[in-house]
Every structure is written in structure tokens, then in C-alpha cells.
Write an enzyme that holds these catalytic residues in place. Structure first.
Site, PDB file in Angstrom:
ATOM      1  N   GLN A 135       0.835  -1.195   0.000  1.00 17.37           N
ATOM      2  CA  GLN A 135       0.000   0.000   0.000  1.00 17.37           C
ATOM      3  C   GLN A 135       0.878   1.257   0.000  1.00 17.37           C
ATOM      4  O   GLN A 135       0.383   2.359  -0.128  1.00 17.37           O
ATOM      5  CB  GLN A 135      -0.902   0.008   1.240  1.00 17.37           C
ATOM      6  N   ASN A 136       2.180   1.048   0.173  1.00 16.94           N
ATOM      7  CA  ASN A 136       3.100   2.174   0.302  1.00 16.94           C
ATOM      8  C   ASN A 136       3.439   2.786  -1.052  1.00 16.94           C
ATOM      9  O   ASN A 136       3.595   2.067  -2.039  1.00 16.94           O
ATOM     10  CB  ASN A 136       4.385   1.721   1.013  1.00 16.94           C
ATOM     11  N   ASP A 138       6.097   4.866  -1.227  1.00 14.56           N
ATOM     12  CA  ASP A 138       7.455   5.404  -0.983  1.00 14.56           C
ATOM     13  C   ASP A 138       8.534   4.764  -1.863  1.00 14.56           C
ATOM     14  O   ASP A 138       9.656   5.249  -1.918  1.00 14.56           O
ATOM     15  CB  ASP A 138       7.823   5.260   0.504  1.00 14.56           C
ATOM     16  N   HIS A 153      -1.373   1.183  -4.462  1.00 11.01           N
ATOM     17  CA  HIS A 153      -1.814   2.584  -4.366  1.00 11.01           C
ATOM     18  C   HIS A 153      -0.896   3.527  -5.128  1.00 11.01           C
ATOM     19  O   HIS A 153      -0.870   4.734  -4.869  1.00 11.01           O
ATOM     20  CB  HIS A 153      -1.937   2.993  -2.887  1.00 11.01           C
ATOM     21  N   CYS A 161      -0.340  13.455 -16.126  1.00 12.30           N
ATOM     22  CA  CYS A 161      -1.006  14.683 -16.575  1.00 12.30           C
ATOM     23  C   CYS A 161      -2.520  14.514 -16.510  1.00 12.30           C
ATOM     24  O   CYS A 161      -3.055  13.500 -16.978  1.00 12.30           O
ATOM     25  CB  CYS A 161      -0.587  15.027 -17.999  1.00 12.30           C
ATOM     26  N   CYS A 164      -3.521  15.202 -20.704  1.00 19.03           N
ATOM     27  CA  CYS A 164      -3.167  14.251 -21.771  1.00 19.03           C
ATOM     28  C   CYS A 164      -2.828  12.873 -21.212  1.00 19.03           C
ATOM     29  O   CYS A 164      -2.452  11.977 -21.979  1.00 19.03           O
ATOM     30  CB  CYS A 164      -1.987  14.801 -22.575  1.00 19.03           C
ATOM     31  N   GLU A 249       0.770  -3.107  17.333  1.00 16.57           N
ATOM     32  CA  GLU A 249      -0.598  -2.950  17.851  1.00 16.57           C
ATOM     33  C   GLU A 249      -1.509  -4.016  17.253  1.00 16.57           C
ATOM     34  O   GLU A 249      -1.298  -4.435  16.111  1.00 16.57           O
ATOM     35  CB  GLU A 249      -1.170  -1.576  17.428  1.00 16.57           C
ATOM     36  N   ALA A 265       8.647  -4.390  12.741  1.00 15.17           N
ATOM     37  CA  ALA A 265       8.939  -5.234  11.565  1.00 15.17           C
ATOM     38  C   ALA A 265      10.430  -5.467  11.376  1.00 15.17           C
ATOM     39  O   ALA A 265      10.849  -6.580  11.055  1.00 15.17           O
ATOM     40  CB  ALA A 265       8.337  -4.587  10.323  1.00 15.17           C
TER      41      ALA A 265
HETATM   42  C1  BV8 Z   1     -12.066   2.710  -3.668  1.00 14.72           C
HETATM   43  C2  BV8 Z   1      -2.232   6.533  -1.618  1.00 14.72           C
HETATM   44  C3  BV8 Z   1     -13.930   2.608  -5.076  1.00 14.72           C
HETATM   45  C4  BV8 Z   1      -2.258   8.001  -1.505  1.00 14.72           C
HETATM   46  C5  BV8 Z   1      -3.962   5.556  -0.189  1.00 14.72           C
HETATM   47  C6  BV8 Z   1     -16.213   2.137   4.291  1.00 14.72           C
HETATM   48  C7  BV8 Z   1     -15.880   0.837   4.524  1.00 14.72           C
HETATM   49  C8  BV8 Z   1     -14.942   0.214   3.710  1.00 14.72           C
HETATM   50  C9  BV8 Z   1     -14.298   0.895   2.667  1.00 14.72           C
HETATM   51  C10 BV8 Z   1     -14.654   2.201   2.448  1.00 14.72           C
HETATM   52  C11 BV8 Z   1     -15.586   2.818   3.239  1.00 14.72           C
HETATM   53  N1  BV8 Z   1     -15.719   4.081   2.814  1.00 14.72           N
HETATM   54  C12 BV8 Z   1     -14.856   4.288   1.765  1.00 14.72           C
HETATM   55  C13 BV8 Z   1     -14.226   3.151   1.543  1.00 14.72           C
HETATM   56  C14 BV8 Z   1     -13.273   2.920   0.545  1.00 14.72           C
HETATM   57  C15 BV8 Z   1     -11.885   3.478   0.932  1.00 14.72           C
HETATM   58  C16 BV8 Z   1     -11.472   2.999   2.306  1.00 14.72           C
HETATM   59  O1  BV8 Z   1     -11.081   1.868   2.486  1.00 14.72           O
HETATM   60  N2  BV8 Z   1     -11.568   3.947   3.300  1.00 14.72           N
HETATM   61  C17 BV8 Z   1     -11.188   3.574   4.689  1.00 14.72           C
HETATM   62  C18 BV8 Z   1     -10.489   4.759   5.342  1.00 14.72           C
HETATM   63  C19 BV8 Z   1     -12.426   3.177   5.439  1.00 14.72           C
HETATM   64  N3  BV8 Z   1     -11.040   2.932  -0.071  1.00 14.72           N
HETATM   65  C20 BV8 Z   1     -10.879   3.657  -1.195  1.00 14.72           C
HETATM   66  O2  BV8 Z   1     -11.329   4.780  -1.369  1.00 14.72           O
HETATM   67  C21 BV8 Z   1     -10.110   2.978  -2.303  1.00 14.72           C
HETATM   68  N4  BV8 Z   1     -10.805   3.150  -3.531  1.00 14.72           N
HETATM   69  O3  BV8 Z   1     -12.654   2.078  -2.816  1.00 14.72           O
HETATM   70  O4  BV8 Z   1     -12.582   3.035  -4.871  1.00 14.72           O
HETATM   71  C22 BV8 Z   1     -14.076   2.617  -6.509  1.00 14.72           C
HETATM   72  C23 BV8 Z   1     -14.133   1.402  -7.132  1.00 14.72           C
HETATM   73  C24 BV8 Z   1     -14.335   1.393  -8.518  1.00 14.72           C
HETATM   74  C25 BV8 Z   1     -14.433   2.614  -9.209  1.00 14.72           C
HETATM   75  C26 BV8 Z   1     -14.310   3.832  -8.535  1.00 14.72           C
HETATM   76  C27 BV8 Z   1     -14.098   3.850  -7.161  1.00 14.72           C
HETATM   77  C28 BV8 Z   1      -8.723   3.642  -2.469  1.00 14.72           C
HETATM   78  C29 BV8 Z   1      -7.898   3.405  -1.270  1.00 14.72           C
HETATM   79  C30 BV8 Z   1      -6.476   3.942  -1.517  1.00 14.72           C
HETATM   80  C31 BV8 Z   1      -6.297   5.350  -1.016  1.00 14.72           C
HETATM   81  N5  BV8 Z   1      -4.894   5.750  -1.121  1.00 14.72           N
HETATM   82  N6  BV8 Z   1      -2.664   5.917  -0.367  1.00 14.72           N
HETATM   83  C32 BV8 Z   1      -1.217   8.542  -0.576  1.00 14.72           C
HETATM   84  O5  BV8 Z   1      -0.440   7.749  -0.031  1.00 14.72           O
HETATM   85  O6  BV8 Z   1      -1.184   9.762  -0.459  1.00 14.72           O
HETATM   86  S1  BV8 Z   1      -4.468   4.773   1.269  1.00 14.72           S
HETATM   87  C33 BV8 Z   1      -3.159   5.046   2.384  1.00 14.72           C
HETATM   88  O7  BV8 Z   1      -3.732   4.904   3.660  1.00 14.72           O
HETATM   89  C34 BV8 Z   1      -2.037   4.037   2.331  1.00 14.72           C
HETATM   90  O8  BV8 Z   1      -1.693   3.663   1.034  1.00 14.72           O
HETATM   91  C35 BV8 Z   1      -2.601   2.892   3.141  1.00 14.72           C
HETATM   92  O9  BV8 Z   1      -3.417   2.085   2.351  1.00 14.72           O
HETATM   93  C36 BV8 Z   1      -3.487   3.596   4.137  1.00 14.72           C
HETATM   94  C37 BV8 Z   1      -2.766   3.736   5.435  1.00 14.72           C
HETATM   95  O10 BV8 Z   1      -2.795   2.484   6.042  1.00 14.72           O
HETATM   96  P1  BV8 Z   1      -1.424   1.824   6.546  1.00 14.72           P
HETATM   97  O11 BV8 Z   1      -0.452   1.764   5.437  1.00 14.72           O
HETATM   98  O12 BV8 Z   1      -1.799   0.581   7.230  1.00 14.72           O
HETATM   99  O13 BV8 Z   1      -0.848   2.934   7.560  1.00 14.72           O
HETATM  100  P2  BV8 Z   1      -1.423   3.348   9.001  1.00 14.72           P
HETATM  101  O14 BV8 Z   1      -0.686   4.557   9.408  1.00 14.72           O
HETATM  102  O15 BV8 Z   1      -2.912   3.373   8.994  1.00 14.72           O
HETATM  103  O16 BV8 Z   1      -0.997   2.127   9.954  1.00 14.72           O
HETATM  104  C38 BV8 Z   1       0.360   1.847  10.145  1.00 14.72           C
HETATM  105  C39 BV8 Z   1       0.388   0.544  10.947  1.00 14.72           C
HETATM  106  O17 BV8 Z   1       1.750   0.177  11.136  1.00 14.72           O
HETATM  107  C40 BV8 Z   1      -0.248   0.685  12.335  1.00 14.72           C
HETATM  108  O18 BV8 Z   1      -1.108  -0.408  12.563  1.00 14.72           O
HETATM  109  C41 BV8 Z   1       0.958   0.654  13.282  1.00 14.72           C
HETATM  110  O19 BV8 Z   1       0.647   0.020  14.505  1.00 14.72           O
HETATM  111  C42 BV8 Z   1       1.954  -0.165  12.480  1.00 14.72           C
HETATM  112  N7  BV8 Z   1       3.365   0.111  12.790  1.00 14.72           N
HETATM  113  C43 BV8 Z   1       3.911   1.265  13.232  1.00 14.72           C
HETATM  114  N8  BV8 Z   1       5.254   1.116  13.385  1.00 14.72           N
HETATM  115  C44 BV8 Z   1       5.559  -0.174  12.983  1.00 14.72           C
HETATM  116  C45 BV8 Z   1       4.350  -0.799  12.596  1.00 14.72           C
HETATM  117  N9  BV8 Z   1       4.303  -2.069  12.164  1.00 14.72           N
HETATM  118  C46 BV8 Z   1       5.495  -2.754  12.115  1.00 14.72           C
HETATM  119  N10 BV8 Z   1       6.685  -2.205  12.477  1.00 14.72           N
HETATM  120  C47 BV8 Z   1       6.760  -0.932  12.904  1.00 14.72           C
HETATM  121  N11 BV8 Z   1       7.941  -0.427  13.261  1.00 14.72           N
HETATM  122 ZN    ZN Z   2      -0.201  16.644 -20.549  1.00 10.39          ZN
END
Ligand code: BV8
Ligand code: ZN
Length: 276
Positions: A135-136, A138, A153, A161, A164, A249, A265
């Protein structure tokens, strides 16, 4: 004294020492007591699995210095990521959204993969059928040497663009201009998937195929809240896969996991791959 078996003579000296796996995170958190059995079991199941899917989130890059979404430092100014990572936010204020992505590019650019990224490269090399779905945005898995990886993602290092649809890789930090423009004059956007947008077809298809086929799934550093990515381990579990979760967590996936290891991790993943 049970039926005549003589008490075992007290062996002089300390009992044979049990193997103690000392697992210290880079933050020297002692996680050994919670993990040793889990590490051994996870390692064995990965060793036995011919088909493995790994799913990663922001947590795997946390120990490289990349801010997570929901963790400390995840907030940018006073905005929630969900407020900025949407087509609506970009339409409303492309400069603001681009300042956020420019900030993230500047934070990420000097950062290097950590031991967890590298452990997945090692696991990929020794697993016949392996896929890493991240999902990253980076790019650190690619930088670590992962080959069989899909970026569900998108990536922060691609610009597309809005007129285009021309797309190109751009690792320039800082960006020449904010918001950046295409040669056609169109507004460029980051090559990432925003909330409410469909994920790229091919990566999603490959990831769900791998989930249906997997014998073991490794879920590392994700809060398992964002869909459809969060559905991958559930699909795999329903198809009989062994689910291994690594996260300091508990998450909504934890009740479904066969092994859920509490710890960082970069400490736990190398130990598991070592045990595999
Ligand atoms: C879509 C790119 C439809 C951009 C990202 C209600 C219920 C279910 C789903 C939905 C809903 N309402 C809306 C939705 C859909 C929505 C969704 O799931 N929303 C959630 C918030 C409820 N999903 C979407 O919108 C997706 N698209 O559904 O489209 C559609 C279909 C057809 C046609 C048209 C439309 C798109 C989802 C993608 C969005 N883009 N990123 C950017 O990065 O700027 S999502 C972004 O957030 C990340 O990519 C990632 O996916 C998410 C963050 O989650 P994590 O990566 O897990 O990070 P987080 O900080 O939350 O957690 C970190 C974890 O690591 C923690 O648990 C922590 O404890 C742990 N940790 C910390 N340190 C460590 C560690 N683990 C190990 N070692 C360590 N040291
Ligand atoms: Zn262009």
C-alpha cells in the site's frame, strides 16, 4: 513417589539453558518473550509454503523514518490524510495537495530501506511463487531489491497529466514548480490512488489471484483499515492460507491471524525469515 521410579538425581549445576531468542528492535524494545514461539511457527509455515503473498503498509517503512498515516507524525499541519488524498481536495486546491506530496517526497527521498524490506527480498528469492503487494507509495521495496512487487496505491515518484494522461517518473526533490505542469500545459498529479478512486487493474488482479492461491500470507505494518487492500488476507484466509501478522498494535485482522506478533517489523521479519 510414583511407583518406584527413583527421583531423578539432582543434576548439579544449572539446567541446560533453553535457547533464548533475544529479539531487540532498533529501538531496543525486548520483544523476545512474546515472539519466540510465534517466530518459529511462522518460519516453519513460510518454509513449507510454495505460494506466499506478503501485504505491507506504512508500518514497514516507519523504522526507515517514513511517517505512517495514523501514527505519530502522520498528520501534516492540521490535515488528516483522508482530507488531502482525494480528487475533491485536488480539484479544490491543487497547490495545497501538491505541497503535501512535495513535503512527503522531501522526507522520503534520503531514506533507505530497513532490515524488514530486505528480509522480504530474501524471502522472495527462496519462495517458488511469491508476490509482495504494498500500500506504500514510498518506493522502498523496489529500492531494497524486491522484484515481484505490486504497488496497489501507486507511487509518489510518478507524475501523471490530468489533461493528456502522459505519465513519467520524476524523482526531482524539490520539484521545479508547485503545482508541476505537463509539456502540454496540463496540471500534473502524483501517480498515487486517492480515496474514492479505483486501484490500477493489473496490480489488483495479481494481488487477489495470489491471495486466492496463497498457502501463507504475511501482513506487515498495516492498520488493515483501507479497502480493497485490507480484504486480501481475508480472501486468503477463506481459501485456507496461514495468516501471519506483524504489528506493534492489534488490528481488525488480528482475530483472523494464525500468528500475530507484537513488535517492530525490522526486528521480527528478519528473525522469521531466518527461521524459515
Ligand atoms: C475505492 C495513496 C472505489 C495516496 C492511499 C467504508 C468501509 C470500507 C471501505 C470504504 C468505506 N468508505 C470508503 C471506503 C473505501 C476506501 C477505504 O477503504 N476507506 C477507509 C479509510 C475506510 N477505499 C478507497 O477509497 C479505495 N478506492 O474504494 O474506490 C471505486 C471502485 C471502482 C471505481 C471507482 C471507485 C482507495 C484506497 C487507496 C487510497 N490511497 N494511499 C497517498 O499515499 O497519499 S491509502 C493510504 O492509507 C495508504 O496507502 C494505506 O493504504 C493507508 C494507510 O494504512 P497503513 O499503510 O496501514 O498505515 P497506518 O498509518 O494506517 O498504519 C500503520 C500501521 O503500522 C499501524 O497499525 C501501526 O501500529 C503499524 N506500525 C507502526 N510502526 C511499525 C508498525 N508495524 C510494524 N513495524 C513498525 N515499526
Ligand atoms: Zn499533458
Amino acid at each position: 513417589m510414583a511407583h518406584g521410579r527413583s527421583p531423578r538425581p539432582a543434576v548439579d549445576g544449572p539446567p541446560t539453558p533453553r535457547i533464548k531468542i533475544q529479539v531487540l528492535s532498533e529501538a531496543s524494545i525486548d520483544v523476545s518473550r512474546t515472539a519466540a514461539e510465534g517466530i518459529a511457527l511462522a518460519g516453519r509455515r513460510l518454509r513449507e509454503a510454495r505460494r506466499v503473498l506478503a501485504l505491507t503498509g506504512a508500518g514497514i517503512s516507519a523504522e526507515s523514518g517514513v511517517p505512517t498515516f495514523r501514527g505519530p507524525g502522520g498528520l501534516w499541519r492540521q490535515y488528516r490524510p483522508e482530507d488531502l488524498a482525494t480528487p475533491e481536495a485536488f480539484a479544490r486546491d491543487p497547490r495545497l495537495v501538491w505541497e503535501w506530496y512535495a513535503w512527503r517526497r522531501e522526507v522520503i527521498a534520503p531514506l533507505r530501506p530497513n532490515a524488514a524490506h530486505r528480509a522480504l527480498v530474501a524471502l522472495e528469492k527462496r519462495t517458488p511463487e511469491f508476490l509482495l503487494a504494498t500500500q506504500n507509495v514510498d518506493g522502498l521495496h523496489g529500492a531494497a531489491g524486491s522484484a515481484r512487487v505490486v504497488e496497489l496505491h501507486g507511487t509518489i515518484w510518478q507524475l501523471r497529466c490530468t489533461s493528456c494522461a502522459h505519465s513519467r517518473e520524476d524523482r526531482g526533490v524539490p520539484l521545479a514548480e508547485i503545482p508541476p505542469r505537463c509539456a502540454c500545459g496540463g496540471l500534473l498529479r502524483p501517480g498515487v490512488v486517492w480515496f474514492g478512486e479505483a486501484l490500477p487493474e493489473e496490480p489488483v488482479t495479481r494481488a487477489f489471484e495470489a491471495a486466492r492461491e496463497a498457502e501463507a500470507v504475511l501482513v506487515v505494518g498495516t492498520s488493515s483499515l483501507v479497502y480493497p487492500a485490507a480484504a486480501l488476507p481475508q480472501v486468503a484466509r477463506a481459501a485456507g492460507a496461514f495468516v501471519i501478522e506483524i504489528n506493534p498494535e492489534p488490528t481488525p485482522l488480528t482475530p483472523l491471524a494464525d500468528v500475530s506478533l507484537r513488535g517492530p517489523a525490522a526486528a521480527l521479519l528478519p528473525a522469521i525469515v531466518e527461521a524459515a
